[in-house]
Design a protein around this motif. Structure first.
Motif, PDB file in Angstrom:
ATOM      1  N   LEU A   1       0.826  -1.206   0.000  1.00 12.41           N
ATOM      2  CA  LEU A   1       0.000   0.000   0.000  1.00 12.41           C
ATOM      3  C   LEU A   1       0.860   1.257   0.000  1.00 12.41           C
ATOM      4  O   LEU A   1       0.592   2.213  -0.736  1.00 12.41           O
ATOM      5  N   ILE A   2       1.935   1.241   0.794  1.00  9.35           N
ATOM      6  CA  ILE A   2       2.824   2.403   0.858  1.00  9.35           C
ATOM      7  C   ILE A   2       3.453   2.670  -0.512  1.00  9.35           C
ATOM      8  O   ILE A   2       3.451   3.804  -1.003  1.00  9.35           O
ATOM      9  N   SER A   3       3.965   1.621  -1.130  1.00 10.83           N
ATOM     10  CA  SER A   3       4.667   1.798  -2.402  1.00 10.83           C
ATOM     11  C   SER A   3       3.704   2.139  -3.538  1.00 10.83           C
ATOM     12  O   SER A   3       4.019   2.957  -4.403  1.00 10.83           O
TER      13      SER A   3
ATOM     14  N   PRO B   1      -3.342   2.732 -27.937  1.00  8.36           N
ATOM     15  CA  PRO B   1      -2.069   2.001 -28.041  1.00  8.36           C
ATOM     16  C   PRO B   1      -1.229   2.068 -26.766  1.00  8.36           C
ATOM     17  O   PRO B   1      -0.263   1.297 -26.628  1.00  8.36           O
ATOM     18  N   VAL B   2      -1.593   2.941 -25.845  1.00  6.77           N
ATOM     19  CA  VAL B   2      -0.861   3.021 -24.584  1.00  6.77           C
ATOM     20  C   VAL B   2      -0.962   1.721 -23.805  1.00  6.77           C
ATOM     21  O   VAL B   2      -0.087   1.414 -22.980  1.00  6.77           O
ATOM     22  N   VAL B   3      -2.011   0.928 -24.041  1.00  3.34           N
ATOM     23  CA  VAL B   3      -2.150  -0.367 -23.364  1.00  3.34           C
ATOM     24  C   VAL B   3      -0.967  -1.270 -23.707  1.00  3.34           C
ATOM     25  O   VAL B   3      -0.342  -1.870 -22.821  1.00  3.34           O
ATOM     26  N   PHE B   4      -0.639  -1.356 -24.988  1.00  2.53           N
ATOM     27  CA  PHE B   4       0.520  -2.140 -25.436  1.00  2.53           C
ATOM     28  C   PHE B   4       1.808  -1.565 -24.835  1.00  2.53           C
ATOM     29  O   PHE B   4       2.684  -2.306 -24.375  1.00  2.53           O
ATOM     30  N   SER B   5       1.897  -0.235 -24.836  1.00  4.57           N
ATOM     31  CA  SER B   5       3.095   0.432 -24.298  1.00  4.57           C
ATOM     32  C   SER B   5       3.272   0.136 -22.821  1.00  4.57           C
ATOM     33  O   SER B   5       4.395  -0.095 -22.345  1.00  4.57           O
ATOM     34  N   TRP B   6       2.154   0.139 -22.062  1.00  5.06           N
ATOM     35  CA  TRP B   6       2.241  -0.157 -20.630  1.00  5.06           C
ATOM     36  C   TRP B   6       2.804  -1.549 -20.393  1.00  5.06           C
ATOM     37  O   TRP B   6       3.658  -1.745 -19.519  1.00  5.06           O
ATOM     38  N   LEU B   7       2.332  -2.519 -21.161  1.00  7.39           N
ATOM     39  CA  LEU B   7       2.818  -3.893 -20.980  1.00  7.39           C
ATOM     40  C   LEU B   7       4.316  -3.978 -21.242  1.00  7.39           C
ATOM     41  O   LEU B   7       5.056  -4.617 -20.480  1.00  7.39           O
ATOM     42  N   LEU B   8       4.784  -3.310 -22.311  1.00  9.58           N
ATOM     43  CA  LEU B   8       6.213  -3.317 -22.622  1.00  9.58           C
ATOM     44  C   LEU B   8       7.029  -2.636 -21.523  1.00  9.58           C
ATOM     45  O   LEU B   8       8.035  -3.175 -21.054  1.00  9.58           O
ATOM     46  N   VAL B   9       6.596  -1.444 -21.125  1.00  7.65           N
ATOM     47  CA  VAL B   9       7.342  -0.662 -20.136  1.00  7.65           C
ATOM     48  C   VAL B   9       7.366  -1.372 -18.788  1.00  7.65           C
ATOM     49  O   VAL B   9       8.394  -1.391 -18.097  1.00  7.65           O
ATOM     50  N   MET B  10       6.252  -1.970 -18.411  1.00  7.74           N
ATOM     51  CA  MET B  10       6.200  -2.663 -17.122  1.00  7.74           C
ATOM     52  C   MET B  10       7.150  -3.855 -17.092  1.00  7.74           C
ATOM     53  O   MET B  10       7.910  -4.044 -16.145  1.00  7.74           O
ATOM     54  N   LEU B  11       7.129  -4.662 -18.161  1.00  9.37           N
ATOM     55  CA  LEU B  11       7.935  -5.881 -18.180  1.00  9.37           C
ATOM     56  C   LEU B  11       9.418  -5.602 -18.403  1.00  9.37           C
ATOM     57  O   LEU B  11      10.275  -6.232 -17.772  1.00  9.37           O
ATOM     58  N   LEU B  12       9.726  -4.657 -19.288  1.00 11.33           N
ATOM     59  CA  LEU B  12      11.120  -4.421 -19.670  1.00 11.33           C
ATOM     60  C   LEU B  12      11.810  -3.325 -18.869  1.00 11.33           C
ATOM     61  O   LEU B  12      13.029  -3.189 -18.932  1.00 11.33           O
ATOM     62  N   TYR B  13      11.021  -2.547 -18.097  1.00 13.40           N
ATOM     63  CA  TYR B  13      11.626  -1.423 -17.371  1.00 13.40           C
ATOM     64  C   TYR B  13      11.212  -1.380 -15.897  1.00 13.40           C
ATOM     65  O   TYR B  13      12.063  -1.369 -15.010  1.00 13.40           O
ATOM     66  N   PHE B  14       9.905  -1.389 -15.640  1.00 15.15           N
ATOM     67  CA  PHE B  14       9.434  -1.177 -14.275  1.00 15.15           C
ATOM     68  C   PHE B  14       9.774  -2.353 -13.357  1.00 15.15           C
ATOM     69  O   PHE B  14      10.166  -2.152 -12.207  1.00 15.15           O
ATOM     70  N   VAL B  15       9.623  -3.587 -13.858  1.00 12.20           N
ATOM     71  CA  VAL B  15       9.949  -4.753 -13.025  1.00 12.20           C
ATOM     72  C   VAL B  15      11.420  -4.750 -12.612  1.00 12.20           C
ATOM     73  O   VAL B  15      11.733  -4.839 -11.414  1.00 12.20           O
TER      74      VAL B  15
ATOM     75  N   PHE C   1      10.207  -8.034   1.187  1.00 13.48           N
ATOM     76  CA  PHE C   1      10.367  -6.815   0.395  1.00 13.48           C
ATOM     77  C   PHE C   1      10.212  -7.105  -1.102  1.00 13.48           C
ATOM     78  O   PHE C   1       9.429  -6.424  -1.778  1.00 13.48           O
ATOM     79  N   PRO C   2      10.931  -8.106  -1.658  1.00 13.47           N
ATOM     80  CA  PRO C   2      10.701  -8.401  -3.083  1.00 13.47           C
ATOM     81  C   PRO C   2       9.278  -8.874  -3.363  1.00 13.47           C
ATOM     82  O   PRO C   2       8.733  -8.597  -4.441  1.00 13.47           O
ATOM     83  N   LEU C   3       8.655  -9.575  -2.394  1.00 17.06           N
ATOM     84  CA  LEU C   3       7.258  -9.981  -2.575  1.00 17.06           C
ATOM     85  C   LEU C   3       6.362  -8.746  -2.685  1.00 17.06           C
ATOM     86  O   LEU C   3       5.488  -8.679  -3.566  1.00 17.06           O
ATOM     87  N   ALA C   4       6.601  -7.764  -1.818  1.00 23.90           N
ATOM     88  CA  ALA C   4       5.814  -6.530  -1.857  1.00 23.90           C
ATOM     89  C   ALA C   4       6.015  -5.789  -3.172  1.00 23.90           C
ATOM     90  O   ALA C   4       5.061  -5.273  -3.762  1.00 23.90           O
ATOM     91  N   MET C   5       7.266  -5.738  -3.652  1.00 25.59           N
ATOM     92  CA  MET C   5       7.545  -5.059  -4.917  1.00 25.59           C
ATOM     93  C   MET C   5       6.881  -5.785  -6.091  1.00 25.59           C
ATOM     94  O   MET C   5       6.388  -5.155  -7.025  1.00 25.59           O
ATOM     95  N   THR C   6       6.850  -7.115  -6.013  1.00 29.79           N
ATOM     96  CA  THR C   6       6.213  -7.896  -7.078  1.00 29.79           C
ATOM     97  C   THR C   6       4.708  -7.649  -7.111  1.00 29.79           C
ATOM     98  O   THR C   6       4.126  -7.419  -8.179  1.00 29.79           O
ATOM     99  N   VAL C   7       4.075  -7.680  -5.929  1.00 27.86           N
ATOM    100  CA  VAL C   7       2.630  -7.440  -5.857  1.00 27.86           C
ATOM    101  C   VAL C   7       2.307  -6.013  -6.287  1.00 27.86           C
ATOM    102  O   VAL C   7       1.360  -5.772  -7.042  1.00 27.86           O
ATOM    103  N   MET C   8       3.106  -5.051  -5.816  1.00 29.68           N
ATOM    104  CA  MET C   8       2.885  -3.656  -6.197  1.00 29.68           C
ATOM    105  C   MET C   8       3.013  -3.468  -7.702  1.00 29.68           C
ATOM    106  O   MET C   8       2.203  -2.764  -8.333  1.00 29.68           O
ATOM    107  N   THR C   9       4.010  -4.120  -8.309  1.00 31.61           N
ATOM    108  CA  THR C   9       4.197  -4.030  -9.759  1.00 31.61           C
ATOM    109  C   THR C   9       2.978  -4.583 -10.493  1.00 31.61           C
ATOM    110  O   THR C   9       2.513  -3.995 -11.476  1.00 31.61           O
TER     111      THR C   9
END
Length: 474
Positions: free
Chosen positions: A13-15, A35-49, A232-240
């Motif tokens: 919740l904090i993150s 098209p931002v939907v496709f962009s979100w999937l790319l950015v999340m998998l290749l950058y945000f994670v 901590f990594p579990l929280a980051m994974t769920v938050m992502t």
């Protein structure tokens, strides 16, 4: 006494509230459409994670520190880079602070008038002067160290989280429950979601990295988390996962409410309010959703303005290295306020507020320009995150961590390098103005000049201060 009182669900919740808001959905839909939907999937998998996991490992490696990119650079590189990271962490907030008074006025306009026309009914000069008055009031308020602002900020963050989830649920349900029309045609066709990979598209990536920037601010919570190696990594994974779901389904919800082929020019400024206004009409509750969102956003923006004025400045100056920061800049009054630091903030924010008036006459374009300027600057601290991650990956024998994102040092280094390059590329491409060049070449080149000169000046000041410190500090 056990100080590790946070569990993974607390951290989620904090993150989430620290990183995400409905504004991220609106701003990126305004630039890309569906098209931002496709962009979100790319950015999340290749950058945000990898971004969140790198922060998790850095936080675990340096959990004895208060956290933050400056401390990480001091431990992995040099004091000079640590100072530069602290300077950039502070200076990127100048355009962010400059835009907050406008968002506060928009919230007040929707709250008391039921629309966002106030900013567009009076001159840009008047709006800029009102913005300065509001900023100076909050600068004064911040200097008083108002403790209740933290409580307001927490309440506002929670309420904005609730409104973001509510928006997705009631929008996607609206066509079935209320018979609301779907504004964008072809939403069941895959081709609707595939972007055109041209220069214009790549210039919008900075807004996406801006949306997920700031994960490094969560690092100090590592040392307060029970079983941090696992939780901590579990929280980051769920938050992502939560951010990805919010981004994808939030963008689909925007497609239901706004035609992706005919996006309103003021969507960044008024899109969220207009969305809740339409939803209120669909569900027969009038402006209830608008009022609730306006109150939540007003509190959130006000709290963010005070905290953004004060907190980054303290990071920069409270433990200033005398080799890089002039002593006079770190001067405090009897209340502990960094008076000269506040003065520097006031001057720079005032310049950024007034400067666009020289060549941008439309208030909506000024709002959008400031938003895009933020998207160029805000991801910059991420470069230091990835640099620090590369350095600890290169020397695993020197930097121990209970949690490791990638165990193979070479692969870990390569992932850090990829994220560094992607973040830098997105920022550079973000310099290109988002207005039609052919329609107004003069305005386009003026914004291009501002997008280049403003970051260079703000960053260049950080290179001047060490020279002043060398001459003046005794």
């Amino acid at each position: 006494m056990d100080t590790k009182h946070l569990r993974w669900y607390n951290l989620v919740l904090i993150s989430f509230t620290a990183v995400w808001s409905i504004g991220n959905v609106v701003n990126n839909y305004a630039q890309q459409g569906l098209p931002v939907v496709f962009s979100w999937l790319l950015v999340m998998l290749l950058y945000f994670v990898p971004y969140t996991m790198a922060v998790g490992q850095l936080g675990s490696t340096f959990k004895g520190e208060d956290g933050g990119i400056s401390a990480w650079m001091r431990a992995t590189a040099t004091p000079w880079l640590a100072y530069l990271a602290a300077w950039i962490f502070w200076v990127i907030n100048i355009p962010y602070i400059a835009q907050k008074p406008q968002t506060i006025m928009i919230a007040l306009s929707w709250l008391f008038r039921g629309n966002g026309d106030f900013l567009f009914e009076i001159s840009t000069t008047t709006i800029s002067l009102l913005s300065l008055v509001i900023f100076l009031f909050f600068l004064w308020l911040s200097s008083k160290g108002v403790s209740t602002i933290n409580i307001i900020g927490s309440l506002a963050g929670t309420s904005m989280f609730i409104m973001s989830i509510l928006f997705i649920i009631i929008t996607i349900a609206a066509p079935s429950l209320t018979g609301a029309p779907i504004e964008t045609s072809g939403m069941t066709q895959l081709s609707t979601y595939i972007p055109t990979f041209d220069v214009g598209y790549f210039s919008t990536l900075s807004m996406m990295t801006f949306a997920v920037a700031g994960v490094e601010n969560i690092a100090p919570y590592v040392k307060e988390t029970k079983n941090s190696e696992r939780e901590f990594p579990l929280a980051m994974t769920v938050m992502t996962g939560m951010v990805m779901i919010s981004a994808v389904f939030g963008s689909i919800a925007m497609g239901i409410l706004f035609d992706a082929t005919n996006i309103p020019s003021d969507l960044m400024a008024n899109g969220a309010y207009e969305a809740f206004k339409r939803l209120g009409a669909f569900y027969g509750v009038g402006n209830l959703f608008v009022i609730l969102y306006a109150i939540a956003n007003l509190l959130s923006q006000s709290a963010a303005l005070v905290l953004t004025i004060d907190a980054p400045l303290k990071v920069l100056l409270a433990n200033a290295d005398r080799d890089f920061i002039p002593d006079r800049l770190a001067k405090k009054n009897k209340n502990g306020t960094l008076v000269n630091g506040y003065l520097m903030t006031g001057i720079l924010v005032s310049l950024v507020t007034i400067l666009p008036l020289l060549g941008i006459k439309n208030m909506n374009e000024i709002f959008n320009w400031l938003m895009n300027l933020n998207s160029i600057l805000t991801p910059l601290p991420g470069l230091f995150v990835f640099l620090a991650y590369m350095l600890i990956s290169k020397h695993p024998e020197k930097f121990h961590s209970d949690f490791k994102f990638i165990k193979n040092p070479n692969i870990a280094f390569s992932v850090g390098l990829w994220c560094f390059i992607f973040s830098a590329f997105a920022g550079v491409m973000g310099i290109l103005p988002k207005i039609n060049m052919q329609a107004d070449p003069k305005a386009w080149f003026f914004q291009l000049a501002l997008n280049i000169v403003t970051p260079l000046v703000l960053l260049g000041l950080g290179l001047i201060l060490p020279a002043i410190a060398k001459r003046t500090n005794r």
